[in-house]
Design a protein around this motif. Structure first.
Motif, PDB file in Angstrom:
ATOM      1  N   GLY A 195     -69.333  23.516 -53.172  1.00  0.00           N
ATOM      2  CA  GLY A 195     -69.378  23.524 -55.079  1.00  0.00           C
ATOM      3  C   GLY A 195     -70.115  22.723 -55.933  1.00  0.00           C
ATOM      4  O   GLY A 195     -70.077  22.968 -57.190  1.00  0.00           O
ATOM      5  N   GLN A 196     -70.712  22.014 -55.796  1.00  0.00           N
ATOM      6  CA  GLN A 196     -71.942  21.381 -55.963  1.00  0.00           C
ATOM      7  C   GLN A 196     -73.598  22.535 -56.421  1.00  0.00           C
ATOM      8  O   GLN A 196     -74.033  21.985 -57.045  1.00  0.00           O
ATOM      9  N   THR A 197     -73.229  23.363 -56.216  1.00  0.00           N
ATOM     10  CA  THR A 197     -74.272  24.558 -55.692  1.00  0.00           C
ATOM     11  C   THR A 197     -74.360  24.726 -57.588  1.00  0.00           C
ATOM     12  O   THR A 197     -73.534  25.619 -57.421  1.00  0.00           O
ATOM     13  N   HIS A 245     -65.913  20.194 -58.693  1.00  0.00           N
ATOM     14  CA  HIS A 245     -65.257  18.746 -59.220  1.00  0.00           C
ATOM     15  C   HIS A 245     -66.101  18.017 -59.349  1.00  0.00           C
ATOM     16  O   HIS A 245     -67.298  17.063 -60.129  1.00  0.00           O
ATOM     17  N   LEU A 246     -67.483  17.390 -57.766  1.00  0.00           N
ATOM     18  CA  LEU A 246     -68.426  16.302 -58.162  1.00  0.00           C
ATOM     19  C   LEU A 246     -69.422  16.616 -57.638  1.00  0.00           C
ATOM     20  O   LEU A 246     -69.665  17.653 -56.428  1.00  0.00           O
ATOM     21  N   PRO A 247     -70.337  16.052 -58.124  1.00  0.00           N
ATOM     22  CA  PRO A 247     -72.018  16.677 -57.825  1.00  0.00           C
ATOM     23  C   PRO A 247     -72.064  15.896 -56.732  1.00  0.00           C
ATOM     24  O   PRO A 247     -73.393  15.068 -57.158  1.00  0.00           O
ATOM     25  N   VAL A 248     -71.563  15.157 -55.519  1.00  0.00           N
ATOM     26  CA  VAL A 248     -71.489  14.834 -54.555  1.00  0.00           C
ATOM     27  C   VAL A 248     -73.289  14.744 -53.938  1.00  0.00           C
ATOM     28  O   VAL A 248     -74.336  16.142 -54.841  1.00  0.00           O
ATOM     29  N   LYS A 249     -73.666  14.168 -53.630  1.00  0.00           N
ATOM     30  CA  LYS A 249     -75.963  13.862 -53.190  1.00  0.00           C
ATOM     31  C   LYS A 249     -75.215  14.157 -51.244  1.00  0.00           C
ATOM     32  O   LYS A 249     -76.479  14.869 -51.498  1.00  0.00           O
ATOM     33  N   ASN A 296     -81.646  21.064 -65.983  1.00  0.00           N
ATOM     34  CA  ASN A 296     -81.863  21.111 -64.626  1.00  0.00           C
ATOM     35  C   ASN A 296     -83.790  22.070 -65.245  1.00  0.00           C
ATOM     36  O   ASN A 296     -83.649  22.965 -64.026  1.00  0.00           O
ATOM     37  N   ASN A 297     -84.800  20.910 -65.857  1.00  0.00           N
ATOM     38  CA  ASN A 297     -85.610  21.024 -65.920  1.00  0.00           C
ATOM     39  C   ASN A 297     -86.324  21.036 -64.420  1.00  0.00           C
ATOM     40  O   ASN A 297     -87.188  22.101 -64.236  1.00  0.00           O
ATOM     41  N   LYS A 298     -86.666  20.354 -63.694  1.00  0.00           N
ATOM     42  CA  LYS A 298     -86.789  20.021 -62.183  1.00  0.00           C
ATOM     43  C   LYS A 298     -87.019  21.098 -61.499  1.00  0.00           C
ATOM     44  O   LYS A 298     -87.241  22.046 -60.467  1.00  0.00           O
ATOM     45  N   SER A 308     -78.870  17.294 -55.666  1.00  0.00           N
ATOM     46  CA  SER A 308     -79.050  16.818 -56.951  1.00  0.00           C
ATOM     47  C   SER A 308     -78.230  15.774 -57.677  1.00  0.00           C
ATOM     48  O   SER A 308     -78.972  14.101 -58.300  1.00  0.00           O
ATOM     49  N   GLY A 309     -77.319  15.804 -57.862  1.00  0.00           N
ATOM     50  CA  GLY A 309     -76.263  15.026 -57.747  1.00  0.00           C
ATOM     51  C   GLY A 309     -75.658  15.052 -59.349  1.00  0.00           C
ATOM     52  O   GLY A 309     -74.895  14.197 -60.028  1.00  0.00           O
ATOM     53  N   ILE A 310     -76.040  16.378 -59.762  1.00  0.00           N
ATOM     54  CA  ILE A 310     -76.262  16.798 -61.112  1.00  0.00           C
ATOM     55  C   ILE A 310     -75.313  17.772 -61.010  1.00  0.00           C
ATOM     56  O   ILE A 310     -75.274  18.358 -60.474  1.00  0.00           O
ATOM     57  N   LYS A 311     -73.865  17.223 -62.521  1.00  0.00           N
ATOM     58  CA  LYS A 311     -72.926  18.289 -63.014  1.00  0.00           C
ATOM     59  C   LYS A 311     -73.685  18.806 -63.622  1.00  0.00           C
ATOM     60  O   LYS A 311     -73.711  18.730 -65.215  1.00  0.00           O
TER      61      LYS A 311
END
Length: 259
Positions: free
Chosen positions: A185-187, A115-119, A163-165, A152-155
């Motif tokens: 979950g954030q991978t 749920h959360l794009p944690v860093k 996803n360019n990077k 990344s902190g990106i969802k």
């Protein structure tokens, strides 16, 4: 068994593979069960094919006796205890088979299950265990992951252009049947393209911290399943004092309906 290297891999790369967790005969037994479910429920809504992926949802409700054992594998529980350091529950358990895409089908979307794009890995709220029932190879649609994307902190679900990077840095995870792949979950990940036509069955179990609402309403389990749960399974289903108060009236109603 010590899991320091597994935790290090998860922290650094956003994925880790532990081999030889299930024997090959047990994997074949699970595949046979899944294919029997598919053959008997071809037109049911819990089975769908999307962009080269065959999905069988809510396995607990499909065959509780077989699939309830998988959700509490000791090796999975040990890893999750070290990652979460708190009580956790199961979000859902489903099966996935990579199949050859039709010409008009798109590539599977890159996504994260949490749920959360944690860093920071220490703040991970969701974990996914992918149980490999067949050998995972690039040619049969092994899971692709983006190393480092868990920080990344990106969802990526919201905008595929973000996803360019990491776009050209994905890794196709190849391993033997009986392995378990762990990812936070954030991978970012994606089902690979099957070009060989070989089977590539996996059971995917999504776990999360206890305070997050599960994707499947386990209060619908009914009296028979509820009475079959051991104490650990009850916790995984969210049937604990601090969780059950949230939906106790609904649970009672559903259980009474089974009487």
């Amino acid at each position: 068994m010590k899991f320091q290297n597994t935790i290090k891999d998860l922290n650094k790369n956003g994925f880790s593979i532990i081999k030889n967790c299930l024997n090959k005969n047990y994997c074949k037994k699970l595949i046979n069960s899944l294919e029997e479910i598919c053959s008997k429920n071809e037109n049911k809504k819990f089975i769908e094919v999307i962009n080269g992926q065959l999905i069988v949802r809510d396995l607990i409700f499909r065959n509780f006796k077989i699939f309830s054992k998988i959700i509490e594998f000791p090796i999975i529980m040990k890893i999750l205890e070290k990652v979460f350091r708190d009580e956790f529950i199961i979000d859902n358990i489903l099966a996935s088979n990579s199949i050859i895409r039709k010409k008009n089908e798109n590539e599977s979307r890159i996504h994260m299950d949490g749920h959360l794009p944690v860093k920071q890995f220490k703040n991970t709220t969701d974990m996914v265990a992918i149980i490999c029932l067949n050998d995972f190879k690039k040619k049969n649609g092994s899971t692709n992951v983006w190393p480092g994307s868990h920080l990344s902190g990106i969802k990526i679900n919201d905008d595929q252009k973000k996803n360019n990077k990491y776009k050209k840095k994905f890794k196709s995870l190849e391993t033997e049947a009986g392995s378990i792949i762990f990812i936070p979950g954030q991978t970012w990940h994606q089902i690979g393209k099957n070009i060989s036509g070989d089977k590539r069955w996996a059971i995917i179990i999504h776990y999360k911290l206890w305070w997050i609402k599960p994707g499947l309403n386990y209060s619908l389990c009914g009296k028979k399943i509820f009475n079959s749960l051991n104490n650990r399974q009850k916790k995984l289903f969210g049937f604990t004092p601090r969780k059950i108060s949230c939906f106790k009236p609904l649970l009672i109603k559903n259980l009474m309906h089974e009487i």
